[in-house]
Design an enzyme around this catalytic site. Structure first.
Site, PDB file in Angstrom:
ATOM      1  N   THR A 140       0.807  -1.212   0.000  1.00  0.00           N
ATOM      2  CA  THR A 140       0.000   0.000   0.000  1.00  0.00           C
ATOM      3  C   THR A 140       0.847   1.271   0.000  1.00  0.00           C
ATOM      4  O   THR A 140       1.973   1.277   0.535  1.00  0.00           O
ATOM      5  CB  THR A 140      -0.920  -0.010   1.245  1.00  0.00           C
ATOM      6  OG1 THR A 140      -1.524   1.265   1.391  1.00  0.00           O
ATOM      7  CG2 THR A 140      -0.147  -0.314   2.527  1.00  0.00           C
ATOM      8  N   ASP A 141       0.281   2.349  -0.522  1.00  0.00           N
ATOM      9  CA  ASP A 141       0.929   3.675  -0.467  1.00  0.00           C
ATOM     10  C   ASP A 141       1.088   4.167   0.970  1.00  0.00           C
ATOM     11  O   ASP A 141       1.890   5.063   1.245  1.00  0.00           O
ATOM     12  CB  ASP A 141       0.134   4.695  -1.294  1.00  0.00           C
ATOM     13  CG  ASP A 141      -1.327   4.853  -0.883  1.00  0.00           C
ATOM     14  OD1 ASP A 141      -1.779   4.186   0.075  1.00  0.00           O
ATOM     15  OD2 ASP A 141      -2.043   5.650  -1.536  1.00  0.00           O
ATOM     16  N   GLU A 142       0.324   3.571   1.909  1.00  0.00           N
ATOM     17  CA  GLU A 142       0.346   4.082   3.283  1.00  0.00           C
ATOM     18  C   GLU A 142       1.697   3.889   3.964  1.00  0.00           C
ATOM     19  O   GLU A 142       1.984   4.521   4.974  1.00  0.00           O
ATOM     20  CB  GLU A 142      -0.759   3.423   4.123  1.00  0.00           C
ATOM     21  CG  GLU A 142      -2.126   3.679   3.550  1.00  0.00           C
ATOM     22  CD  GLU A 142      -3.240   3.563   4.574  1.00  0.00           C
ATOM     23  OE1 GLU A 142      -2.972   3.598   5.783  1.00  0.00           O
ATOM     24  OE2 GLU A 142      -4.399   3.434   4.135  1.00  0.00           O
ATOM     25  N   TYR A 146      -1.683  -0.251  11.058  1.00  0.00           N
ATOM     26  CA  TYR A 146      -1.870  -0.993   9.799  1.00  0.00           C
ATOM     27  C   TYR A 146      -0.676  -0.755   8.882  1.00  0.00           C
ATOM     28  O   TYR A 146      -0.037  -1.694   8.390  1.00  0.00           O
ATOM     29  CB  TYR A 146      -3.171  -0.552   9.120  1.00  0.00           C
ATOM     30  CG  TYR A 146      -3.229  -0.856   7.631  1.00  0.00           C
ATOM     31  CD1 TYR A 146      -3.276  -2.168   7.170  1.00  0.00           C
ATOM     32  CD2 TYR A 146      -3.223   0.181   6.691  1.00  0.00           C
ATOM     33  CE1 TYR A 146      -3.305  -2.438   5.796  1.00  0.00           C
ATOM     34  CE2 TYR A 146      -3.261  -0.086   5.330  1.00  0.00           C
ATOM     35  CZ  TYR A 146      -3.297  -1.394   4.879  1.00  0.00           C
ATOM     36  OH  TYR A 146      -3.328  -1.666   3.536  1.00  0.00           O
ATOM     37  N   LYS A 194       2.284  -3.319   7.398  1.00  0.00           N
ATOM     38  CA  LYS A 194       2.496  -3.535   5.958  1.00  0.00           C
ATOM     39  C   LYS A 194       3.956  -3.213   5.604  1.00  0.00           C
ATOM     40  O   LYS A 194       4.585  -3.930   4.827  1.00  0.00           O
ATOM     41  CB  LYS A 194       1.555  -2.651   5.122  1.00  0.00           C
ATOM     42  CG  LYS A 194       0.089  -3.044   5.196  1.00  0.00           C
ATOM     43  CD  LYS A 194      -0.193  -4.446   4.686  1.00  0.00           C
ATOM     44  CE  LYS A 194       0.103  -4.594   3.211  1.00  0.00           C
ATOM     45  NZ  LYS A 194      -0.227  -5.983   2.742  1.00  0.00           N
TER      46      LYS A 194
HETATM   47  P1  NAD Z   1      -9.731  -7.186   2.503  1.00  0.00           P
HETATM   48  O1  NAD Z   1      -9.689  -6.796   3.937  1.00  0.00           O
HETATM   49  O2  NAD Z   1     -10.921  -6.860   1.680  1.00  0.00           O
HETATM   50  O3  NAD Z   1      -9.507  -8.777   2.368  1.00  0.00           O
HETATM   51  C1  NAD Z   1      -8.492  -9.455   3.062  1.00  0.00           C
HETATM   52  C2  NAD Z   1      -8.668 -10.936   2.784  1.00  0.00           C
HETATM   53  O4  NAD Z   1      -7.603 -11.622   3.465  1.00  0.00           O
HETATM   54  C3  NAD Z   1      -9.973 -11.521   3.320  1.00  0.00           C
HETATM   55  O5  NAD Z   1     -10.500 -12.430   2.382  1.00  0.00           O
HETATM   56  C4  NAD Z   1      -9.551 -12.254   4.595  1.00  0.00           C
HETATM   57  O6  NAD Z   1     -10.391 -13.349   4.909  1.00  0.00           O
HETATM   58  C5  NAD Z   1      -8.151 -12.706   4.217  1.00  0.00           C
HETATM   59  N1  NAD Z   1      -7.288 -12.909   5.378  1.00  0.00           N
HETATM   60  C6  NAD Z   1      -7.072 -12.065   6.414  1.00  0.00           C
HETATM   61  N2  NAD Z   1      -6.213 -12.618   7.292  1.00  0.00           N
HETATM   62  C7  NAD Z   1      -5.865 -13.827   6.782  1.00  0.00           C
HETATM   63  C8  NAD Z   1      -4.984 -14.852   7.208  1.00  0.00           C
HETATM   64  N3  NAD Z   1      -4.303 -14.761   8.353  1.00  0.00           N
HETATM   65  N4  NAD Z   1      -4.846 -15.939   6.422  1.00  0.00           N
HETATM   66  C9  NAD Z   1      -5.533 -16.070   5.261  1.00  0.00           C
HETATM   67  N5  NAD Z   1      -6.393 -15.129   4.820  1.00  0.00           N
HETATM   68  C10 NAD Z   1      -6.548 -14.011   5.567  1.00  0.00           C
HETATM   69  O7  NAD Z   1      -8.403  -6.591   1.859  1.00  0.00           O
HETATM   70  P2  NAD Z   1      -8.185  -5.796   0.487  1.00  0.00           P
HETATM   71  O8  NAD Z   1      -8.697  -4.430   0.629  1.00  0.00           O
HETATM   72  O9  NAD Z   1      -8.635  -6.651  -0.623  1.00  0.00           O
HETATM   73  O10 NAD Z   1      -6.590  -5.687   0.482  1.00  0.00           O
HETATM   74  C11 NAD Z   1      -5.789  -6.721  -0.087  1.00  0.00           C
HETATM   75  C12 NAD Z   1      -4.342  -6.262  -0.052  1.00  0.00           C
HETATM   76  O11 NAD Z   1      -4.203  -5.039  -0.780  1.00  0.00           O
HETATM   77  C13 NAD Z   1      -3.820  -5.971   1.367  1.00  0.00           C
HETATM   78  O12 NAD Z   1      -2.487  -6.390   1.448  1.00  0.00           O
HETATM   79  C14 NAD Z   1      -3.869  -4.450   1.473  1.00  0.00           C
HETATM   80  O13 NAD Z   1      -2.874  -3.985   2.364  1.00  0.00           O
HETATM   81  C15 NAD Z   1      -3.570  -4.058   0.038  1.00  0.00           C
HETATM   82  N6  NAD Z   1      -4.103  -2.744  -0.364  1.00  0.00           N
HETATM   83  C16 NAD Z   1      -5.428  -2.463  -0.233  1.00  0.00           C
HETATM   84  C17 NAD Z   1      -5.900  -1.229  -0.673  1.00  0.00           C
HETATM   85  C18 NAD Z   1      -7.379  -0.883  -0.613  1.00  0.00           C
HETATM   86  O14 NAD Z   1      -7.752   0.240  -0.986  1.00  0.00           O
HETATM   87  N7  NAD Z   1      -8.259  -1.786  -0.194  1.00  0.00           N
HETATM   88  C19 NAD Z   1      -5.029  -0.285  -1.218  1.00  0.00           C
HETATM   89  C20 NAD Z   1      -3.673  -0.621  -1.323  1.00  0.00           C
HETATM   90  C21 NAD Z   1      -3.225  -1.868  -0.913  1.00  0.00           C
HETATM   91  P1  TYD Z   2     -10.569   4.193   4.356  1.00  0.00           P
HETATM   92  O1  TYD Z   2     -11.550   3.664   3.360  1.00  0.00           O
HETATM   93  O2  TYD Z   2     -10.615   3.663   5.752  1.00  0.00           O
HETATM   94  O3  TYD Z   2      -9.111   4.011   3.720  1.00  0.00           O
HETATM   95  P2  TYD Z   2      -7.672   4.546   4.257  1.00  0.00           P
HETATM   96  O4  TYD Z   2      -7.808   5.221   5.546  1.00  0.00           O
HETATM   97  O5  TYD Z   2      -6.907   3.271   4.367  1.00  0.00           O
HETATM   98  O6  TYD Z   2      -7.190   5.457   3.173  1.00  0.00           O
HETATM   99  O7  TYD Z   2     -10.729   5.767   4.453  1.00  0.00           O
HETATM  100  C1  TYD Z   2     -10.529   6.620   3.335  1.00  0.00           C
HETATM  101  C2  TYD Z   2     -10.613   8.055   3.816  1.00  0.00           C
HETATM  102  O8  TYD Z   2     -11.943   8.304   4.287  1.00  0.00           O
HETATM  103  C3  TYD Z   2      -9.691   8.346   5.000  1.00  0.00           C
HETATM  104  O9  TYD Z   2      -9.187   9.665   4.860  1.00  0.00           O
HETATM  105  C4  TYD Z   2     -10.613   8.259   6.209  1.00  0.00           C
HETATM  106  C5  TYD Z   2     -11.954   8.724   5.655  1.00  0.00           C
HETATM  107  N1  TYD Z   2     -13.150   8.105   6.305  1.00  0.00           N
HETATM  108  C6  TYD Z   2     -14.151   8.925   6.815  1.00  0.00           C
HETATM  109  O10 TYD Z   2     -14.054  10.157   6.771  1.00  0.00           O
HETATM  110  N2  TYD Z   2     -15.251   8.326   7.379  1.00  0.00           N
HETATM  111  C7  TYD Z   2     -15.378   6.970   7.466  1.00  0.00           C
HETATM  112  O11 TYD Z   2     -16.400   6.491   8.026  1.00  0.00           O
HETATM  113  C8  TYD Z   2     -14.339   6.151   6.937  1.00  0.00           C
HETATM  114  C9  TYD Z   2     -14.416   4.648   7.009  1.00  0.00           C
HETATM  115  C10 TYD Z   2     -13.239   6.763   6.346  1.00  0.00           C
END
Ligand code: NAD
Ligand code: TYD
Length: 343
Positions: free
Chosen positions: A132-134, A157, A161
């Site tokens: 992630t960019d975070e 988080y 990561k």
């Molecule tokens: P999500 O939370 O939607 O899904 C996570 C999945 O992992 C679920 O299916 C869960 O059951 C499984 N899981 C969790 N712990 C586990 C374990 N110990 N063993 C096996 N399975 C397990 O996540 P997402 O949003 O799809 O993110 C996927 C990846 O992408 C993550 O590494 C996250 O850091 C990265 N990412 C997400 C975003 C975003 O915007 N969602 C952005 C950048 C990077």
């Molecule tokens: P989120 O979807 O939790 O992603 P991340 O924090 O990992 O970028 O949140 C996106 C943005 O939205 C973040 O700046 C926090 C804000 N946010 C709210 O303002 N209200 C909410 O209820 C949630 C879940 C997020």
């Protein structure tokens, strides 16, 4: 080491019952008709069996329920499915949950990554670590983190990561392991657990409920459609170089208020109103990634226009009420109550 230019025939996708892993799974099954894919997922609160239904090419998909932090289970899955590569999406992913309790994040995002690294090294197969960019922390506009930028995570988080990424980098340097890290900006699209901003706001807007915006709502994220991200990961898997780091961004920055207003417009009038609530502790103001080296190396660029992508995501959640009900279980309700209590 496998030839990186040969499309993988057998891919183990960890975390594919979740949001991005599931989009990637669907993408691979439909774009690579010769590929077989096995989902390995613990089915935590964020993993939904419903996401594994109605898959394109379902006859080429298998599912193993298991935990990436369980070394024996991971080794067994690799021995039985015999993949050419593993793509790791399994993670604890919600910043607000990591603030309430960081322990599961350490187990899955740090220890789980090390388990996968060791299992893939033993099997001599490529591992793609999705990140992630975070990990770069909060950046003032117009800064963009390039792939040489130092890591500066600011919430639990992001810290876990970053730790997982450093372990992957160490495995490449120490063992010459075939590992690739990819980092992307915020994703949006169908099948995201409705604890994250976009699906939470869509479902609350539809219900005519308040829309909780943290602080002043001027925090900025870059939004990338999950299908564009999946295509980038597939390019990294098939054409990426061992030890490389790739960045994926939508080049589409939006404030929280901008996103919430766009969702409100797309859902239509329901009486839902924006409510400013107490800010997230340590809330990062802005993230952004420089994607120039990834464009050059993989030829990847996002193609989904944000307005169309958001409209189709909104339509998906509104049309798939059964999914929303099935995925909004007791755990999610308890978390949302704890998260918004006192805000
Ligand atoms: P999500 O939370 O939607 O899904 C996570 C999945 O992992 C679920 O299916 C869960 O059951 C499984 N899981 C969790 N712990 C586990 C374990 N110990 N063993 C096996 N399975 C397990 O996540 P997402 O949003 O799809 O993110 C996927 C990846 O992408 C993550 O590494 C996250 O850091 C990265 N990412 C997400 C975003 C975003 O915007 N969602 C952005 C950048 C990077
Ligand atoms: P989120 O979807 O939790 O992603 P991340 O924090 O990992 O970028 O949140 C996106 C943005 O939205 C973040 O700046 C926090 C804000 N946010 C709210 O303002 N209200 C909410 O209820 C949630 C879940 C997020």
């Amino acid at each position: 080491m496998p030839d990186p230019h040969t499309p993988c025939q057998r891919i183990l996708v960890t975390g594919a019952a979740g949001f991005i892993g599931n989009a990637f799974l669907r993408r691979v099954l439909s774009k690579r008709p010769d590929a077989s894919v096995c989902t390995f997922d613990a089915l935590t609160y964020a993993g939904h069996e419903e996401n594994l239904e109605d898959l394109p090419g379902a006859e080429r998909h298998t599912f193993i329920q298991g935990d990436v932090a369980d070394a024996a289970a991971v080794r067994k899955a690799i021995a039985s499915f015999a993949p050419d590569a593993v793509v790791n999406f399994a993670a604890e992913t919600h910043v607000d949950r990591s603030i309430l309790d960081a322990e599961p994040f350490l187990r899955t995002n740090v220890f789980g990554t090390q388990v996968l690294l060791e299992a893939c090294r033993a099997a001599d197969i490529r591992l793609i670590c999705i990140s992630t960019d975070e990990v770069y922390g909060s950046l003032e506009a117009p800064l963009e983190a390039d792939t040489d930028c130092a890591l500066a995570p600011r919430n639990p988080y992001a810290a876990t990561k970053a730790a997982g990424d450093l372990l992957a980098q160490a495995a490449f340097i120490t063992h010459g392991q075939d590992v690739i890290i990819t980092r992307s900006t915020n994703n949006y699209g169908p099948r995201q657990t409705p604890e994250k901003l976009v699906p939470l706001m869509i479902l609350r807007a539809r219900a005519g409920a308040s829309l909780p915006v943290y602080g002043d709502g001027t925090h900025v994220r870059d939004w990338l459609h999950v299908d564009d991200h999946s295509d980038g990961i597939l390019a990294a898997l098939e054409r990426g170089k061992a030890g490389a780091l790739y960045h994926f961004s939508g080049s589409n920055e939006q404030s929280t208020l901008g996103i919430v207003r766009a969702v409100l417009d797309a859902v239509g009038p329901t009486g839902a109103r924006i409510e400013h609530v107490r800010d997230r502790p340590g809330h990062d103001r802005r993230y952004q990634l420089d994607v120039s080296t990834t464009h050059a190396a993989l030829g990847w660029a996002p193609i989904v226009p944000f307005a169309a992508g958001l409209a189709s995501a909104v339509a998906w959640y509104l049309d798939n009420d059964a999914w929303s009900r099935a995925t909004a279980g007791e755990d999610l309700r308890t978390f949302l109550e704890a998260n918004y209590a006192g805000r």
